[in-house]
Design an enzyme around this catalytic site. Sequence first.
Site, PDB file in Angstrom:
ATOM      1  N   LYS A   1       4.329   9.848   8.445  1.00  0.00           N
ATOM      2  CA  LYS A   1       4.231   9.368   9.825  1.00  0.00           C
ATOM      3  C   LYS A   1       5.277   9.963  10.774  1.00  0.00           C
ATOM      4  O   LYS A   1       5.167  11.130  11.172  1.00  0.00           O
ATOM      5  CB  LYS A   1       4.259   7.837   9.813  1.00  0.00           C
ATOM      6  CG  LYS A   1       3.065   7.250   8.998  1.00  0.00           C
ATOM      7  CD  LYS A   1       3.049   5.752   8.994  1.00  0.00           C
ATOM      8  CE  LYS A   1       2.102   5.199   7.945  1.00  0.00           C
ATOM      9  NZ  LYS A   1       0.683   5.284   8.313  1.00  0.00           N
TER      10      LYS A   1
ATOM     11  N   ASP B   1       9.360   3.138  -0.496  1.00  0.00           N
ATOM     12  CA  ASP B   1       8.296   3.825   0.232  1.00  0.00           C
ATOM     13  C   ASP B   1       8.527   3.543   1.721  1.00  0.00           C
ATOM     14  O   ASP B   1       8.149   2.492   2.230  1.00  0.00           O
ATOM     15  CB  ASP B   1       6.924   3.329  -0.231  1.00  0.00           C
ATOM     16  CG  ASP B   1       5.813   4.005   0.555  1.00  0.00           C
ATOM     17  OD1 ASP B   1       4.629   3.797   0.214  1.00  0.00           O
ATOM     18  OD2 ASP B   1       6.127   4.745   1.516  1.00  0.00           O
TER      19      ASP B   1
ATOM     20  N   TYR C   1       0.860  -1.186   0.000  1.00  0.00           N
ATOM     21  CA  TYR C   1       0.000   0.000   0.000  1.00  0.00           C
ATOM     22  C   TYR C   1       0.891   1.229   0.000  1.00  0.00           C
ATOM     23  O   TYR C   1       1.834   1.314   0.800  1.00  0.00           O
ATOM     24  CB  TYR C   1      -0.901   0.005   1.239  1.00  0.00           C
ATOM     25  CG  TYR C   1      -1.822   1.188   1.340  1.00  0.00           C
ATOM     26  CD1 TYR C   1      -1.600   2.182   2.297  1.00  0.00           C
ATOM     27  CD2 TYR C   1      -2.923   1.324   0.490  1.00  0.00           C
ATOM     28  CE1 TYR C   1      -2.462   3.278   2.396  1.00  0.00           C
ATOM     29  CE2 TYR C   1      -3.774   2.413   0.584  1.00  0.00           C
ATOM     30  CZ  TYR C   1      -3.549   3.386   1.546  1.00  0.00           C
ATOM     31  OH  TYR C   1      -4.380   4.466   1.640  1.00  0.00           O
TER      32      TYR C   1
END
Length: 421
Positions: free
Chosen positions: A265, A237, A142
């Site tokens: 994050k 990523d 994802y």
Amino acid sequence: MSISEALFERAKEVMPGGVNSPVRAFRSVGGTPRFIASAKGSRMKDVDGNEYIDYIGSWGPMILGHCKDEVETAVINAVKNGLSFGASTQMEVEVAELICKNIKHVEMIRMVSSGTEAVMSALRLARGYTNRDKIIKFEGCYHGHCDSMLVKAGSGALTFGAPDSSGVTKGAASDTLLASYNDLDSVASLFEKNRDEIACVIVEPVAANMGVIPPKDGFLQGLRELCDQNGSLLIFDEVITGFRLCFGGASEFYSVTPDLVTYGKIIGGGMPVGAYGGRREIMEKVSPVGSVYQAGTLSGNPIAMAAGFATLTYLLDNPSVYDKIKAMGQYMADEIRKITTYTVNQVGSLLCLYFTKEPVYDYASAIRSDTAKYAAYFNHMLKNHIYMAPAQFEAVFIGNEHSKEDIDDTVEVMQKILKDG
Ligand code: KE4
């Protein structure tokens, strides 16, 4: 009716599914989402006064625990000077310099406001830099919700058994090629069939959106070599792994250097920050210097930068945080393995309990997990004041404030429902 239930009824009237992000809706585990009132350290408290050991940590940002003094103070001080200017500030330079100084493959970086925005921008940059259209991603990984990534995505897209999203046009998805995680041959064959057409390979260097799946030995290095052989860029990523596995993220942890990296994050310490960065000659293709356009009203927001700078500075000044959270991750995985034969994958402070007894190393093996059993487990844990991810295909995030007692208490509660597992 609890306050959470009442709030959820109201929320469903005015927000799709009553949430601002699908996985929060508890759709795959059932029951009422808990509305959180406050959090401190490793604990969260909901609006009904129930306290939980929190293993979400805002899906990664809260590596230092909730309300870390240094981060809180930095935000409070920044707020007094104004929230947003739409102009440059010193703090965004400080954050960029701190990262570029400490992560050698990041010579330049651009701040954005989410991981999705970071990925979307990095993909556009890879296409602009290589003048190629196609992208390779991995089933079950994802990378946020930009159109080209919502093809066999992980996280919520996987949880809902809707690996593709409606609203994504054939055109948007047609340049996205799918490979299997940990399977270099599947990548090599895509390069064979699409010679000189592939702009980049994007990968979660630790797949943490189909649970937690570590890269097999040689997988990441193999991607590096395939990209070099084919003139394509390798994008890590690191929205989850960045600043978590160690300060340099998976690139440092596995000693494999990507051409571009995306962050989210932890880089914002709980505030909305994403970023993408890499070699200067690539990043200088980005507007206003180069031809790849990307912009953002709140990019480099001073409050978010203050939170990010305080978080990253603390991590740099206290490297023992990484030793601790890695040890706690290992301890938790070992303790769970003592009480069940279900599969437990763990990488540093990330781990996942799968409701399958087979090894989990890619999308196909991950989806063998019994999600109904996971739902029963989740609700058992929640009832016992332990807040796990409300979906099988997410990670447990251990932070610096989780104690051995937290983990022992957690495993004790697990035992009651796993004993027949
Ligand atoms: P955001 O746009 O949610 O900030 O980041 C997207 C993203 C990109 N790349 C990776 C590797 C990610 O894990 C994410 C987002 N992670 C999910 C948790 N699995 C966010 C939680 C949610 O969607 O509510």
